[in-house]
Write a protein that holds these residues in place. Sequence first.
Motif, PDB file in Angstrom:
ATOM      1  N   LYS A 250     -70.023   1.289 -12.331  1.00 56.97           N
ATOM      2  CA  LYS A 250     -68.988   2.325 -12.164  1.00 56.97           C
ATOM      3  C   LYS A 250     -69.233   3.104 -10.873  1.00 56.97           C
ATOM      4  O   LYS A 250     -70.358   3.505 -10.582  1.00 56.97           O
ATOM      5  CB  LYS A 250     -69.016   3.277 -13.359  1.00 56.97           C
ATOM      6  CG  LYS A 250     -67.953   4.368 -13.286  1.00 56.97           C
ATOM      7  CD  LYS A 250     -67.943   5.192 -14.574  1.00 56.97           C
ATOM      8  CE  LYS A 250     -66.791   6.190 -14.594  1.00 56.97           C
ATOM      9  NZ  LYS A 250     -66.952   7.267 -13.612  1.00 56.97           N
TER      10      LYS A 250
ATOM     11  N   LEU B 147     -60.230   1.833  -7.135  1.00 58.03           N
ATOM     12  CA  LEU B 147     -61.281   1.690  -8.154  1.00 58.03           C
ATOM     13  C   LEU B 147     -60.817   1.171  -9.506  1.00 58.03           C
ATOM     14  O   LEU B 147     -61.599   0.509 -10.199  1.00 58.03           O
ATOM     15  CB  LEU B 147     -61.985   3.041  -8.366  1.00 58.03           C
ATOM     16  CG  LEU B 147     -62.745   3.598  -7.165  1.00 58.03           C
ATOM     17  CD1 LEU B 147     -63.365   4.948  -7.515  1.00 58.03           C
ATOM     18  CD2 LEU B 147     -63.821   2.620  -6.686  1.00 58.03           C
ATOM     19  N   ASN B 148     -59.608   1.497  -9.942  1.00 63.05           N
ATOM     20  CA  ASN B 148     -59.231   1.191 -11.329  1.00 63.05           C
ATOM     21  C   ASN B 148     -57.950   0.407 -11.511  1.00 63.05           C
ATOM     22  O   ASN B 148     -57.832  -0.357 -12.454  1.00 63.05           O
ATOM     23  CB  ASN B 148     -59.002   2.497 -12.128  1.00 63.05           C
ATOM     24  CG  ASN B 148     -60.163   3.428 -12.069  1.00 63.05           C
ATOM     25  OD1 ASN B 148     -61.298   3.028 -12.259  1.00 63.05           O
ATOM     26  ND2 ASN B 148     -59.883   4.683 -11.773  1.00 63.05           N
ATOM     27  N   GLU B 149     -56.948   0.711 -10.703  1.00 58.27           N
ATOM     28  CA  GLU B 149     -55.598   0.302 -11.074  1.00 58.27           C
ATOM     29  C   GLU B 149     -55.309  -1.141 -10.675  1.00 58.27           C
ATOM     30  O   GLU B 149     -55.602  -1.546  -9.557  1.00 58.27           O
ATOM     31  CB  GLU B 149     -54.578   1.237 -10.411  1.00 58.27           C
ATOM     32  CG  GLU B 149     -54.687   2.670 -10.915  1.00 58.27           C
ATOM     33  CD  GLU B 149     -53.736   3.614 -10.192  1.00 58.27           C
ATOM     34  OE1 GLU B 149     -52.648   3.188  -9.804  1.00 58.27           O
ATOM     35  OE2 GLU B 149     -54.118   4.783 -10.017  1.00 58.27           O
ATOM     36  N   GLU B 150     -54.718  -1.885 -11.582  1.00 58.17           N
ATOM     37  CA  GLU B 150     -54.243  -3.236 -11.281  1.00 58.17           C
ATOM     38  C   GLU B 150     -53.372  -3.725 -12.430  1.00 58.17           C
ATOM     39  O   GLU B 150     -53.563  -3.358 -13.581  1.00 58.17           O
ATOM     40  CB  GLU B 150     -55.404  -4.213 -11.077  1.00 58.17           C
ATOM     41  CG  GLU B 150     -56.306  -4.394 -12.285  1.00 58.17           C
ATOM     42  CD  GLU B 150     -57.424  -5.398 -12.053  1.00 58.17           C
ATOM     43  OE1 GLU B 150     -57.143  -6.484 -11.494  1.00 58.17           O
ATOM     44  OE2 GLU B 150     -58.572  -5.093 -12.414  1.00 58.17           O
TER      45      GLU B 150
ATOM     46  N   ARG C 224     -55.106   2.241 -15.861  1.00 58.46           N
ATOM     47  CA  ARG C 224     -55.859   3.490 -15.885  1.00 58.46           C
ATOM     48  C   ARG C 224     -55.789   4.235 -14.551  1.00 58.46           C
ATOM     49  O   ARG C 224     -56.406   3.841 -13.574  1.00 58.46           O
ATOM     50  CB  ARG C 224     -57.303   3.225 -16.256  1.00 58.46           C
ATOM     51  CG  ARG C 224     -58.027   4.500 -16.657  1.00 58.46           C
ATOM     52  CD  ARG C 224     -59.457   4.236 -17.072  1.00 58.46           C
ATOM     53  NE  ARG C 224     -60.154   5.448 -17.440  1.00 58.46           N
ATOM     54  CZ  ARG C 224     -60.483   6.398 -16.577  1.00 58.46           C
ATOM     55  NH1 ARG C 224     -60.189   6.280 -15.303  1.00 58.46           N
ATOM     56  NH2 ARG C 224     -61.115   7.489 -16.987  1.00 58.46           N
TER      57      ARG C 224
ATOM     58  N   PRO D  97     -58.923  -3.940  -7.368  1.00 57.75           N
ATOM     59  CA  PRO D  97     -59.745  -2.743  -7.344  1.00 57.75           C
ATOM     60  C   PRO D  97     -61.230  -3.065  -7.455  1.00 57.75           C
ATOM     61  O   PRO D  97     -61.594  -4.128  -7.963  1.00 57.75           O
ATOM     62  CB  PRO D  97     -59.268  -1.972  -8.578  1.00 57.75           C
ATOM     63  CG  PRO D  97     -58.834  -3.033  -9.536  1.00 57.75           C
ATOM     64  CD  PRO D  97     -58.252  -4.128  -8.675  1.00 57.75           C
TER      65      PRO D  97
ATOM     66  N   SER E  64     -63.492  -2.486  -9.485  1.00 60.06           N
ATOM     67  CA  SER E  64     -63.735  -2.085 -10.875  1.00 60.06           C
ATOM     68  C   SER E  64     -65.198  -2.369 -11.215  1.00 60.06           C
ATOM     69  O   SER E  64     -65.857  -3.151 -10.527  1.00 60.06           O
ATOM     70  CB  SER E  64     -62.790  -2.852 -11.794  1.00 60.06           C
ATOM     71  OG  SER E  64     -62.876  -4.230 -11.521  1.00 60.06           O
TER      72      SER E  64
ATOM     73  N   ARG F   8     -66.508  -5.977 -11.154  1.00 56.90           N
ATOM     74  CA  ARG F   8     -66.578  -6.581  -9.818  1.00 56.90           C
ATOM     75  C   ARG F   8     -67.734  -5.992  -9.007  1.00 56.90           C
ATOM     76  O   ARG F   8     -68.385  -6.691  -8.245  1.00 56.90           O
ATOM     77  CB  ARG F   8     -65.255  -6.369  -9.072  1.00 56.90           C
ATOM     78  CG  ARG F   8     -64.119  -7.211  -9.632  1.00 56.90           C
ATOM     79  CD  ARG F   8     -62.926  -7.215  -8.674  1.00 56.90           C
ATOM     80  NE  ARG F   8     -61.838  -7.986  -9.264  1.00 56.90           N
ATOM     81  CZ  ARG F   8     -60.605  -7.508  -9.462  1.00 56.90           C
ATOM     82  NH1 ARG F   8     -60.303  -6.283  -9.101  1.00 56.90           N
ATOM     83  NH2 ARG F   8     -59.683  -8.265 -10.020  1.00 56.90           N
TER      84      ARG F   8
END
Lengths: 162, 766
Positions: free
Chosen positions: B639, B676-679, B697, B754, B756, B759
Amino acid sequence: MAKKVMVQTVINNDDTTFVCETRQTLLEVLRDELGMTGTKEGCGNGNCGACNVMLDGVLVNSCLVLAVEAEGRTVTTIEGVAEAEGLHPIQQAFLEHAALQCGICTPGFIISSKALLEQNPNPSEHDVRLWLAGNLCRCTGYDKIVRAVLDVASAGQAKAGA
Amino acid sequence: MAVTEKAMHATNGHTSPPASKPADGYTIIGSRPVRPDGVDKVTGRAIYGADVRLQGLLYGKVLRSPHAHARILSIDTSKAEALPGVKAVVTGADLPTAADKVEDLGESAINLKYLSANILAHDKALYHGHAIAAVAAVDSHTAEEAIGFIEVKYEVLPPVMTVDDAMADNAPILLDGLRTDEMGEMGSKPTNLAKHFRHQQGDLAAGFAAAEVVVERTFRTETVHQGYIEPHTGTAQYNTDGQVTIWASTQGTFAVRNQTSEILRIPVSQIKVIPTEIGGGFGGKINVYLEPVAVLLSKKAGGKPVKLVMSRTEVLQATGPTSGSNIRIKIGADANGKITAAHAELYYEAGAFPGSPVGAAANVVLAPYAIDNLQVDGYDIVVNRPRSAAYRAPGGTNAAYATESVLNEIAEKLGIDQAHIRLINGAKQGDRRPDGVQHTEPIGLLETVQAIAESDHYNTPLTGKYQGRGIACGYWNNWGGKSSATAVLNADGTVSLNEASTDIGGSRASIAMQFAEAVGIGYEQVKPRVGDTDSVAYNDVTGGSRTTFSTGMAAHNMGVEMLSQMKERLADVWEVDAVEYADGEFSGGDNHISFQEAAALIYKTGEPLMVSSTVFPRSFGPGFSTQLADVEVDPETGKVTILRYTIAQDVGRAIHPSYVEGQMQGGVVQGIGWALNEEYIYNEKGQLLNGSLLDYRMPTALDLPMIETILVEVPYPGHPYGVRGVGEVNIVPPAGAIANAVANAIGSRMFELPMSPARVLEAMKE
């Protein structure tokens, strides 16, 4: 047509009786039956907080509460936040801090912030961010919202200490 | 290892609002008054799209395709029509045949045939969630039940979900009539590649030959959504005299009018669009989705008004998103870090119909830098995803992410500081954009880099093993566009300012402030109002960062004109040759009166006074932003936490600094979500798996620190107050800045958004 049920509640200090179907949410009744459109629907499943109201003093997503559950209980919505003498300090702080842009999430944030300060009058920045994590805002990046809430809290502390 | 509360850069206890005082040389501009619509928006009184209530209102629902790609064989609506309480059912067959021509009806051009097919599918469903039919009923539950009774027979076709799928040999074809526009030449074969274009400058081969270091990388970014909190709505009434009224939550009432007119073949003179308040748009509330359908339903229902409101799932499945993309960037630089050549290839997924923002991306991709030898190739590709819509600096974030990542790799190889390499290469007045457009006026890119380099943030060292720091720059063209407004002088000295730029974030205030400044009266004396399409002349959308710039320019012009007319009127009344106006006072001969007294005198002695202004500025000041991100990566979970974030942006002149800061902070946080989060996550059948705000998110308050802002003011000389658009450029750098910070933190670079947790963990193993 589904059978309708009569529900007796107190909304923003007024005795309010309405008739609804059992499948209707509190949000739907507030907006469509009672014309109280200040409470907003952003997602309909409890993820965004735009529909926040207080039910017997507890913060809830009104989209996740059935209207019939409000029987015998008290509801506070954004329409009931302002005081007779003018805006509530949280509302005033949101304006002065530019804590809203489009404003659609604002009623939910104000209700949620009010609930926070009622139970924790002196929150840290982290406390505010944690409490407001259930309210999504896409315009502001939250910076000015968090500052507005902290400002109201510190003004409240100053008053309490005076 | 969780990032502690203390590691995030927190407020230092200072929470009172900033002082509201005007900028040097001004009486209003630079102050921070409360917006005129503020009280309504904190008390719940403001009426947004879904809040419209009308007598006899019917509620509509849309039936959507469960398939990503399917031929529609038949639609049987008879059972739905028979359900008690149902008043109308419509399908694509109810739409008039659309013209096969390209028109710009909002912010970008589209073929009207495609526009129509996106409203209600014609012969094919082209994405999961594509509208197939719609119902109007006495309540929303009945409408919902009714769409369940509509029987659709589909022939399911294989979905085409990505650039790679669409460009593969023997790929299934989405649009039978589509041919490739290959640098102006139309192809002859059916294809999913709508367009390939190229910008070139200098000698690319010679430039790369002169390089000490060449870095070439390929990046992938996923589809993301604008994420406005208000779902799309549309309410319409088709009156029996043929007059249509639409209540719309939109960035452009005239865009709704034009699109509805073209789709339904109704003259614009028969359509009135009334704006409600709008709960966020970010580019996604320019295309119409529901309004023409509501008109059709209302007509079939005998003229009763019909309201359609999308669920959040419908919003995610069928509106918005901006393109996923594959991007290849190759940059060469000499030993001093000066870029000698650059080549960018941009492959953008347009969704079901041509029109991705790859054109804008091609202007953004290398724009912060002065590069003599460059080539940009852009590709617009259709896939079985929703038709892409504008999203804040459309296409820019993907492109800058790739460029800024490669530039940092070059800086690392050459041992040059990441701010310094941007100062070495930064564009300035006289340099050219990749497509050749020259910056003939001053621009502020270098000033923003300098502001970051000198900031407390940049000069405060990182303190942890898994912490990293990244810089990125961004460019956005901005826009002028057409604006119209009128101003009425009231007898009490107030002014009613009527305009038609829907207010998404305080533009009533920024427009009123410019009028008040021009006239020399108080901000509170100006009463701005956003009118409907019958109340002022044509007005372009609130988009392209144009509203405070262009509508503000109209406000300024009206202020100048109102003063001029007031002087003439007073000269007549006083029977003097000339009237002067200074410090809020008119004087001529022995007469001296205030603005308020003048208004009363003019009202008493002659005809009412009203002025208007229509503008269409062809030139406008581009925006640049440089941003600095500190992150910390949790090595156990992957994270990424943003520890500290600073934005420097050239804003030209901040009319209302708090609202400008808000634009900067909001754009950056959307960019953080993107990074970072959205997809969009689809299954192998092309069905969207994360169609809710829990699974798609977006950042919450808990995910972020305060976002620090540095307002750099390089005034744009073509605007009376030096305004540049400020709404969009802020979202261009974040993914690049965070990618550079993450690479710095974990010691290896990622090539996919992102970033995430899964990844990041994968990248840390390498």
